[in-house]
Design a protein around this motif. Sequence first.
Motif, short mmCIF file in Angstrom:
data_model
loop_
_atom_site.label_atom_id
_atom_site.label_comp_id
_atom_site.label_asym_id
_atom_site.label_seq_id
_atom_site.Cartn_x
_atom_site.Cartn_y
_atom_site.Cartn_z
N ASN A 382 0.82 -1.21 0.00
CA ASN A 382 0.00 0.00 0.00
C ASN A 382 0.85 1.26 0.00
OD1 ASN A 382 -2.63 1.16 -0.01
ND2 ASN A 382 -2.38 1.71 2.13
N ASN A 385 1.12 2.72 -3.47
CA ASN A 385 -0.09 3.42 -3.90
C ASN A 385 -0.18 4.80 -3.24
OD1 ASN A 385 -0.77 1.03 -5.26
ND2 ASN A 385 -1.88 0.23 -3.49
N SER A 388 2.56 7.22 -4.62
CA SER A 388 2.25 7.60 -6.00
C SER A 388 1.20 8.70 -6.03
CB SER A 388 1.77 6.38 -6.79
OG SER A 388 2.78 5.41 -6.87
#
Length: 431
Positions: A382, A385, A388
């Motif tokens: 995670n 993610n 990003s």
Amino acid sequence: MTVTDIQTPAPATADIKPPLKLKVPVSLTVAFALLGLLLLLAPRHGDAIFNLDPNSSQKIPVVLGDLPVPADVTIALCMVVLALLTAWTWFATATRRKAGAWAPVIFGALAVFVFVTWAAAGASGKVPVVGLLSGALSLAVPLVFGALGGIIGERVGVVNVAIEAQFLLGAFMAAITSSITHNPYVGLIGAMIGGMLVAFVLAAFAIKYLVEQVIIGVVLNGLVLGLTSFLYQIVLVPNAPALNTPAQFGNLKIPLLGDIPVIGPVLFNQPFIVYLMYIVVPLVAFSLYRTRWGLRVRAVGEYPRAADTVGINVNRVRFTNVVLAGAIAGVGGAYFTLASVPLFTQNMTNGLGFIALAAVIFGRWDPMRATFAALLFGFAQNLQNTFSALQSPVPKEFLLMLPYVVTLIAVAGFVGRIKGPAASGKPYIKG
């Protein structure tokens, strides 16, 4: 002089000391060195902004917001504490004391905090703490169920490399049964049946026909991937409204507990499968070590011949428990289509079954440890993610490889030399 008059000196057992267990100090030293090298080669400056607001109404009036953390000072102080913890483990080992389980736990938590602060320093966005933790838990749920299935399988002597296949067929069956009945609970049962089908084939070939267990697991992974992809194209795609629109589990917020700041939205505002995980993990852990069933499982996986001599049908125990393990892993597959993605797609498990297998090894074939390992892998996945979305200056390629690097380091670097159940992977032939 007779033979009995000759005095043989007694061995000086009091002077013999057990070898030093250097695994924990060496692991912390390596982790500290890698983290320090990263900070030296790529220093970061500025503030890391941690957002503690879950963006939901709270019955408990608590003011939450942004928490700016100066990267330079915070990282320096944390590195000093990490160095002290590493030194303490070396001192405790050299003086043959117990360093305590708290040392590596605190070290790991601080190391993660240092890395997140380093990566978020100077980023254009904020670190959503609640979203980061909640997403990590969500990604870890199928890994936990897959790891539990792998643990039960190996504890009875059958290596379950087919966790990926059980995930995939479980997700496929859950999508179809939930779409037809418009009931996610029926879909959950369908996912368990899918996992059991894969486990039945694994058990039949491994136990009855004595096929190499790793090979049959790999074959099953390829077979189920091809089978679900074929059925997806010829069955689900043309009939998507009827067969690939599964009814999903919505979030169930537990009163009072769900209103606890930060922790409440993470732990107590989740789909039904997450709450099921809260029950299954301690249940399997307790049953494995405190019940007659667990004693039989461990006996069959460690000393099958001894278990046979006391009247235990070794192969029957192995067969039934491998199928049970498949049902548990199938629940992990159900999470993909009943809680995460609202439809089935080809290869949607994307190799997570192998990461679940890594959690089994990293957790030393123990349900609680494997659960924490799965949470670690989910958190690492995670992170990419989250960063990003933050538009962090950290290279995207580094973030993409992060979960796999953590998996490799955990299994190959920090676990040390460990052995699974003695009879794992060895077929038992009576007589």
